[in-house]
Design an enzyme around this catalytic site. Structure first.
Site, short mmCIF file in Angstrom:
data_model
loop_
_atom_site.label_atom_id
_atom_site.label_comp_id
_atom_site.label_asym_id
_atom_site.label_seq_id
_atom_site.Cartn_x
_atom_site.Cartn_y
_atom_site.Cartn_z
N ASP A 121 24.19 -34.05 -7.20
CA ASP A 121 24.68 -33.08 -8.17
C ASP A 121 23.66 -32.99 -9.32
OD1 ASP A 121 26.21 -31.88 -10.40
OD2 ASP A 121 27.97 -32.21 -9.14
N HIS B 83 33.59 -31.05 -8.78
CA HIS B 83 32.25 -31.31 -8.25
C HIS B 83 32.34 -32.08 -6.92
CE1 HIS B 83 29.81 -30.33 -11.96
NE2 HIS B 83 31.06 -30.26 -12.39
N ALA C 157 33.49 -25.35 -21.14
CA ALA C 157 32.40 -25.52 -20.17
C ALA C 157 32.00 -24.16 -19.61
CB ALA C 157 32.80 -26.52 -19.10
#
Length: 492
Positions: free
Chosen positions: A125, A22, A405
């Site tokens: 984010d 990220h 994920a």
């Protein structure tokens, strides 16, 4: 378009989720905006800030005159042993412990005595659950959300209500992993997800508990994204069907596609030493990998890396080892020091003897440079979205071994929709590893995925060209931000 054309000072506070997958695309986006005249404050957690300094040197986060780094605590106990925090305690701590420190940081940054311009917007984010509430409390500060994983994973989360309402989820039997339930093809999903099976959805749906906290988390993730601009790291040719379906679900939310971000950032930093020097790697790169690749023939090496957060058993490590060895191909393999669950990796000495003349094993490497090296032919990957985009832009097909994920749905998208990869089963067995490597390197399937990925590579290059879709969306976003700054100046 740049903000300097309007002679305004736009200040974006960038807040990535504290994981490498990220942080990296958020940094790439921040660099691009900085090149367009934005003042950037890039906010890492204290834990990651210290990890970056250890990996890259004490001066690596000094920034520039208009690109600054700040920190706030993640709320977890200090630790020097793991680069990435356990995801579930981290998510909980971010929600509970971070709003106040983040608010204090914003006030300090925005103090009239500070050297920086006043804050124009928060670029957060989506996985930072507190940011939108804090922005509202901070004088209704405008917020833009960035979703670094794949658009297909976001759309999967957006379909969760449908799956729960129709009783498809949660799973009915505790044996759902083995009784065939995962092979179910849900009906009446968004058109761009046609043909998907439950096994291909993000792993967070795998529960028999209708009140599982991750169900709530995923539903809130989508809900928090409504009514505000949302940025994806992709390009229209690759994901336009997905983006169209997402836009229908997020009524009144502008959606921007600005990828591949690493290509946009590289185009800028190749002309700017100052921007190029800014980095946020949690791991130290091994430069010897590129030197080793220089000694190999073109299209002769398979690259193996499972990213920054995937863990494997030592038994899986051994099966991968012998599958690679028995394939007889050259390979570059990234084995993180912490990759094995519950202890250090133990590679058989006889394996090292077998592959000593055709293998390079390292703890980390500069992946973008590795994938662009002419000796690399195939990438055996965990199916992280950054890795998938980097493979596409480099013209390198994939062998996909997803774990958790969003990796399963990225694998599905790469293999079934884009045609750029071959999927390996979850159970690692050396014979299968050897077979799929041979197929990808020199088989008919390998020829097909190579042809397809080269077509996507060309489209990715068109997207970041001067008149390409990603550059045009960047211009639209910059115009939106300038309008925010103009409105603020009028109100003041």
């Amino acid at each position: 378009m740049t903000v300097n054309e309007k002679e305004v000072k736009v200040h974006a506070v960038c807040v990535p989720f504290p994981a490498q997958g990220h942080i990296t695309p958020m940094l790439q986006l921040a660099k691009f905006l900085n090149s367009k005249g934005f003042y950037i404050t890039f906010v890492n957690t204290e834990h990651n800030h210290h990890c970056m300094l250890r990996s890259n040197g004490p001066n690596s986060l000094n920034g520039t005159s208009n690109f600054k780094f700040e920190t706030f605590p993640d709320g977890l106990p200090p630790s020097d042993t793991h680069v990435f925090r356990d995801v579930f305690p981290l998510l909980r701590s971010l929600r509970v412990n971070c709003p106040n420190p983040f608010m204090e940081l914003l006030h300090r940054i925005n103090d009239p005595s500070a050297a920086s311009p006043s804050i124009t917007l928060i670029l957060s984010d989506v996985h930072m659950p507190f940011a939108r509430d804090v922005a509202r409390q901070f004088g209704d500060c405008p917020i833009v959300l960035f979703y670094p994983p794949s658009a297909c994973s976001f759309l999967a989360y957006a379909q969760l209500d449908t799956l729960l309402d129709r009783g498809v989820l949660p799973f009915k039997d505790v044996d759902f992993m083995t009784d065939g339930s995962l092979n179910t093809k849900p009906e009446e999903l968004a058109a761009s997800m046609s043909g998907i099976q439950l096994k291909d959805f993000p792993s967070f749906i795998r529960s028999t508990d209708k009140d599982h906290p991750l169900f709530t988390y995923m539903r809130n993730l989508v809900e928090r994204s409504k009514g505000v601009p949302l940025i994806f790291n992709t390009f229209k040719a690759l994901d336009h069907n997905l983006i169209d379906d997402i836009s229908k679900l997020l009524i009144s939310s502008p959606v921007y596609t600005v990828g591949p971000l690493h290509c946009l950032a590289n185009n800028l930093t190749s002309h700017s030493v100052e921007l190029g020097s800014i980095g946020c790697n949690l791991w130290k790169d091994d430069t010897q990998s590129l030197q080793w690749l220089d000694s190999k023939k073109p299209n002769s090496v398979i690259y193996v890396s499972f990213g920054t957060t995937l863990f494997i058993t030592n038994e899986q490590l051994i099966e991968f080892s012998w599958g690679l060895a028995n394939s007889k191909y050259n390979f570059l393999w990234v084995i993180r020091p912490d990759i094995v669950i519950g202890g250090s990796s133990v590679i058989p000495p006889e394996f090292l003897d077998e592959v000593k003349d055709r293998a390079m094993i390292t703890s980390w490497c500069a992946q973008e440079k590795v994938l662009k090296h002419p000796s690399i032919k195939v990438y055996l990957s965990h199916s992280g979205w950054n890795s998938t985009l980097e493979s596409i832009s480099s013209g390198v097909p994939l062998i996909c071994w997803p774990s958790y994920a969003d990796q399963p749905i990225n694998c599905w998208y790469a293999c079934k929709k884009l045609g750029i990869g071959l999927e390996m089963k979850g159970v690692v067995e050396r014979g299968e590893v050897e077979e799929i490597i041979r197929d990808a390197m020199d088989g008919e399937n390998g020829e097909e995925i190579k042809k397809n990925v080269m077509e996507w590579k060309k489209l990715s290059e068109e997207a970041i060209s001067f008149s390409g879709s990603s550059n045009l969306d960047c211009d639209k976003f910059i115009k939106y931000v300038i309008s925010l700054n103009d409105k603020k100046n009028v109100l003041n």
